[in-house]
Scaffold this motif. Sequence first.
Motif, PDB file in Angstrom:
ATOM      1  N   VAL A 571     -49.307  60.261  98.384  1.00  0.00           N
ATOM      2  CA  VAL A 571     -50.526  60.897  98.863  1.00  0.00           C
ATOM      3  C   VAL A 571     -50.673  60.569 100.338  1.00  0.00           C
ATOM      4  O   VAL A 571     -49.906  59.766 100.895  1.00  0.00           O
ATOM      5  N   LEU A 572     -51.664  61.178 100.963  1.00  0.00           N
ATOM      6  CA  LEU A 572     -51.945  60.931 102.376  1.00  0.00           C
ATOM      7  C   LEU A 572     -53.328  60.293 102.461  1.00  0.00           C
ATOM      8  O   LEU A 572     -54.341  60.936 102.193  1.00  0.00           O
ATOM      9  N   LEU A 573     -53.363  58.987 102.823  1.00  0.00           N
ATOM     10  CA  LEU A 573     -54.635  58.285 102.959  1.00  0.00           C
ATOM     11  C   LEU A 573     -55.232  58.573 104.329  1.00  0.00           C
ATOM     12  O   LEU A 573     -54.520  58.615 105.344  1.00  0.00           O
ATOM     13  N   GLN A 574     -56.573  58.759 104.360  1.00  0.00           N
ATOM     14  CA  GLN A 574     -57.258  59.076 105.604  1.00  0.00           C
ATOM     15  C   GLN A 574     -58.369  58.062 105.866  1.00  0.00           C
ATOM     16  O   GLN A 574     -58.852  57.382 104.944  1.00  0.00           O
ATOM     17  N   ALA A 575     -58.785  57.966 107.143  1.00  0.00           N
ATOM     18  CA  ALA A 575     -59.740  56.931 107.548  1.00  0.00           C
ATOM     19  C   ALA A 575     -61.131  57.156 106.987  1.00  0.00           C
ATOM     20  O   ALA A 575     -61.959  56.238 107.008  1.00  0.00           O
ATOM     21  N   ASP A 576     -61.426  58.366 106.490  1.00  0.00           N
ATOM     22  CA  ASP A 576     -62.768  58.638 105.959  1.00  0.00           C
ATOM     23  C   ASP A 576     -62.872  58.314 104.475  1.00  0.00           C
ATOM     24  O   ASP A 576     -63.678  58.905 103.752  1.00  0.00           O
ATOM     25  N   LEU A 577     -62.015  57.374 103.995  1.00  0.00           N
ATOM     26  CA  LEU A 577     -62.007  56.927 102.598  1.00  0.00           C
ATOM     27  C   LEU A 577     -61.649  58.061 101.634  1.00  0.00           C
ATOM     28  O   LEU A 577     -62.180  58.157 100.522  1.00  0.00           O
ATOM     29  N   THR A 578     -60.740  58.909 102.044  1.00  0.00           N
ATOM     30  CA  THR A 578     -60.231  59.963 101.172  1.00  0.00           C
ATOM     31  C   THR A 578     -58.713  59.894 101.137  1.00  0.00           C
ATOM     32  O   THR A 578     -58.071  59.296 102.014  1.00  0.00           O
ATOM     33  N   ALA A 579     -58.163  60.497 100.085  1.00  0.00           N
ATOM     34  CA  ALA A 579     -56.714  60.646  99.951  1.00  0.00           C
ATOM     35  C   ALA A 579     -56.430  62.095  99.611  1.00  0.00           C
ATOM     36  O   ALA A 579     -57.131  62.685  98.766  1.00  0.00           O
ATOM     37  N   VAL A 580     -55.431  62.674 100.247  1.00  0.00           N
ATOM     38  CA  VAL A 580     -55.071  64.063 100.015  1.00  0.00           C
ATOM     39  C   VAL A 580     -53.751  64.103  99.261  1.00  0.00           C
ATOM     40  O   VAL A 580     -52.753  63.521  99.722  1.00  0.00           O
ATOM     41  N   ALA A 581     -53.762  64.771  98.106  1.00  0.00           N
ATOM     42  CA  ALA A 581     -52.527  65.001  97.338  1.00  0.00           C
ATOM     43  C   ALA A 581     -52.052  66.409  97.661  1.00  0.00           C
ATOM     44  O   ALA A 581     -52.684  67.385  97.231  1.00  0.00           O
ATOM     45  N   PRO A 582     -50.983  66.589  98.423  1.00  0.00           N
ATOM     46  CA  PRO A 582     -50.551  67.934  98.844  1.00  0.00           C
ATOM     47  C   PRO A 582     -49.951  68.766  97.729  1.00  0.00           C
ATOM     48  O   PRO A 582     -49.523  69.898  97.955  1.00  0.00           O
ATOM     49  N   GLY A 583     -49.926  68.263  96.523  1.00  0.00           N
ATOM     50  CA  GLY A 583     -49.371  69.004  95.396  1.00  0.00           C
ATOM     51  C   GLY A 583     -49.609  68.228  94.123  1.00  0.00           C
ATOM     52  O   GLY A 583     -50.330  67.212  94.107  1.00  0.00           O
ATOM     53  N   ALA A 597     -60.146  56.476  92.320  1.00  0.00           N
ATOM     54  CA  ALA A 597     -60.910  57.355  93.205  1.00  0.00           C
ATOM     55  C   ALA A 597     -61.495  58.499  92.393  1.00  0.00           C
ATOM     56  O   ALA A 597     -61.072  58.755  91.259  1.00  0.00           O
ATOM     57  N   ASP A 598     -62.471  59.187  92.965  1.00  0.00           N
ATOM     58  CA  ASP A 598     -63.104  60.358  92.351  1.00  0.00           C
ATOM     59  C   ASP A 598     -62.566  61.619  92.995  1.00  0.00           C
ATOM     60  O   ASP A 598     -62.351  61.662  94.221  1.00  0.00           O
ATOM     61  N   VAL A 599     -62.358  62.652  92.174  1.00  0.00           N
ATOM     62  CA  VAL A 599     -61.885  63.929  92.712  1.00  0.00           C
ATOM     63  C   VAL A 599     -63.044  64.603  93.437  1.00  0.00           C
ATOM     64  O   VAL A 599     -64.114  64.822  92.874  1.00  0.00           O
ATOM     65  N   GLU A 600     -62.784  64.936  94.707  1.00  0.00           N
ATOM     66  CA  GLU A 600     -63.826  65.564  95.523  1.00  0.00           C
ATOM     67  C   GLU A 600     -63.659  67.071  95.590  1.00  0.00           C
ATOM     68  O   GLU A 600     -64.638  67.822  95.601  1.00  0.00           O
ATOM     69  N   SER A 601     -62.443  67.547  95.661  1.00  0.00           N
ATOM     70  CA  SER A 601     -62.189  68.991  95.701  1.00  0.00           C
ATOM     71  C   SER A 601     -60.805  69.256  95.164  1.00  0.00           C
ATOM     72  O   SER A 601     -59.923  68.406  95.219  1.00  0.00           O
ATOM     73  N   LYS A 602     -60.636  70.487  94.630  1.00  0.00           N
ATOM     74  CA  LYS A 602     -59.354  70.904  94.075  1.00  0.00           C
ATOM     75  C   LYS A 602     -58.865  72.133  94.816  1.00  0.00           C
ATOM     76  O   LYS A 602     -59.572  72.706  95.632  1.00  0.00           O
ATOM     77  N   THR A 606     -55.385  68.468  96.377  1.00  0.00           N
ATOM     78  CA  THR A 606     -56.518  67.785  95.767  1.00  0.00           C
ATOM     79  C   THR A 606     -56.977  66.653  96.674  1.00  0.00           C
ATOM     80  O   THR A 606     -56.146  65.874  97.178  1.00  0.00           O
ATOM     81  N   VAL A 607     -58.294  66.543  96.881  1.00  0.00           N
ATOM     82  CA  VAL A 607     -58.862  65.493  97.726  1.00  0.00           C
ATOM     83  C   VAL A 607     -59.565  64.482  96.830  1.00  0.00           C
ATOM     84  O   VAL A 607     -60.422  64.844  96.023  1.00  0.00           O
TER      85      VAL A 607
END
Length: 865
Positions: A571-583, A597-602, A606-607
């Motif tokens: 995944v791609l961790l970001q400074a705003d306390l989110t992780a992005v799964a590009p697939g 973590a909690d799913v924020e958007s699909k 997926t964020v």
Amino acid sequence: MSTEEKPAAAPRSLAEALRGRDDAALAALLRSRPDLITPVPTDLTQLATRAGTRASVVRALERLDRFALQTAQALAVAADPASYGELLGLLAGDDGDPAVSAALPHALATLREQALVWGGDDRLRLVRTARELLSPSPQHPSPTGLGPTVREATAGMSPGRIQEIVATAGLPSTHDSVSAVTALTTLFGDPERMSALLDEAPAESVEVLERLVWGPPYGQVTADPAARLRWLLDRGLLLPTAPGTVVLPREVALRLRAGRAHRTPEPLPPPVEAAATHRPQVVDATAAGQAYTALATVEELLKDWDEGGPAVLRAGGLSVRDLKRTAAALDTTEPVAAFWVELAYAAGLLASDGEADERYAATPAYDEWRELPAAERWALLVTAWLTATRTAGLIGGRDAKDRTLSALGPGLDRSAAPEVRHRVLTLLAALPEGAAPSHDAVLARLHWERPLRGGGRSTAGPDTSATEDRRGEDLRARIARWTLSEAEMLGITGRGALSAHGRALIGAPAPEPRSPTQEPTGPGDKLPVHHLPNHRPALPPPALSPTQQSTATAAAARLLAPLLPEPLDHVLLQADLTAVAPGPLQRPLADMLGVLADVESKGGATVYRFTPGSVRRALDSGQAASDLHAFLAAHSRTPVPQPLAYLIDDVARRHGHLRVGAAAAYVRCDDDAVLNEILADKRAAGLGLRRLAPTVLAALADPAGLLEGLRAMGFAPAAESAEGDVLIARADARRTPPRTPPAPVPDGPPVPDDTLLTAAVRAVRAGDLAATTPRRTSAGDPAGPGELPRTTAAETLATMQAAVLTGEALWIGYVNAEGGASQRVIAPVRVEGGFVTAYDHTADEVRTYPLHRITGVAELAEDEG
């Protein structure tokens, strides 16, 4: 001296007509009407009787296509028997219709195969029960809109009145009513004389006839009819059937219709044409994307119910409130959420736990399903969907008792659903690759193929070929619409066109490659199906057997597998306390990240968002802070942001500082200042806390409520066991006992396989041989045709012993151990010890029979000449 072979006599009954069929034709009858084989008839006479029962005839009529049904309706209003020419005239009219002429032989052959019509082309007879269902009567008008014949309408009329009508019509008077009715019938059937009579009619009278000609043929009149009606009544063009009621005789209506029984014959099925076309690669890619989304949706649904889903209603099923919550969790509408819930239930992944406080939860099969490759998981879902009779589209409607139909509740089974789904996909498979038909074209074709199926439409309703009664086709039409949308959600179709793996799923052959000149240019490119005037409509292909379906499903999964995205391990961790799964993520990574973590958007990506609550959830599951740091470092393509590391350490430092256990419940903490802070907080008032010791608080709330209350106040308590150990909560701890998927409700008896058909035909033939073989009669033998012979034990033994010496065959009556009586033709081989060993012609094998179970025996008659 040579002798000419005598021509076969015309059959005098349906049983004789069946007796003239070969084994292949009998097997075709039993295959198309499986109710006739349950149980297997003893002989052809019983088979014919069963084929003429009302329930069986109604079922057979419901499975006829539009033109075959119109042919049966025409025979019901024709003379009995009717010739092929008379039938053709009723369907094609006086002017003739080439399409009707070309399609009639096939329709008639279908009716003969179904044993609804028997006899040669010169003496066609409709089965009596079918004629009763389709013939006109005041209570049940004919589907053709025709009324009774002149003879039927004048049955209760006085002879004097009949003679008056004959005289007014310009016919010579007769000496009796029978000849008068015959003369009137002949007049109405003569085109020239009938035209001359109508030329004399007032315009107002002709208007009355035009209103009645296509049905219904009945009208109301007063005691003193108007002049326009009186003119028609005086000449028999309208005949009274009851006080105040008149009817248009069938012969008059047919002459006014130019000989046609139906206003619009439909010899050919409506074509299913492409409303839009797309490149096959685009269709397959779109369908694959939908298939992956379907898998993710089912997983998300069951993950949401991992710790115990909604409660089961007392009457069974899911409450409206819980369905709304499920739809919100899946970010979709309630009907779509109901479909996913029912699909998981049909696939055996979801069931009730059977506890006293019954709730829905995932089954052990769900854990096995999750471990399968993605294509195989999809194959299991679509196979369950294809064969399920539970119909999610009915949810929210009302049953016959006006009760609301709920998801997972009773009353959702519709036995026609698997057949409709299979047929809809088959129609899509008949189009070229990438072609998507309009929904209305598919519905029109389905309605032509089964005009009487769907909502309980009567077989004796008026002809509605022009203005169809939507109630009759409502259920099949709705199931077809749901099929088209559900196939799109499951990834069987893409952009409305059947995908390559969708074709493989139903066992359809791959379409022939198209030439470059045929390549579609855009959504408006029309691609009609071949539809020639002399085209003989093909019967819908049967659904695949379980073995064939298993093979087809495996082939579909192989075609889909390369189109599905490969799971990622990062995944791609970001400074705003989110992780992005590009697939899509690999299973262990997705499971762990779902806890941390909690799913924020699909969507395409997926964020996930990290929060104190989500980190605490991971710590509750038994993870340490060091484990979380190592996990993120191993699966992130970017460095672990400092805010995320601080969040994990901060929550971990406070995690477990408070301990909650079961008394009613208690809180203990080594730091009494923290407990003082809790007691002073107004938000703790509802927990009923009081101090038992400097480091222990007792509570009126249960442990779960106490945990939630303290967490709402900003603390991070941990639950502990009676021994003082920290309890580890697992997200997948709740599972139902092993459950089997719901069994589909069959649409009548199952279609017999070839082995059963072969055995059944042989048994019927053998039983018919025993029932019809001539036998020698004696003065003391009271048995009549079809009855079991009766002889004494001594006579039976003597006849058996004599037959062993002479090698003759015998006709016996036999009662088995269950008390079932049958007739058999046997050739005795040996008689000893109270048993006879003989070759049984009915079973085509050597058998041994106890003599005490043989009711009687008779010698067969010698063959003549």
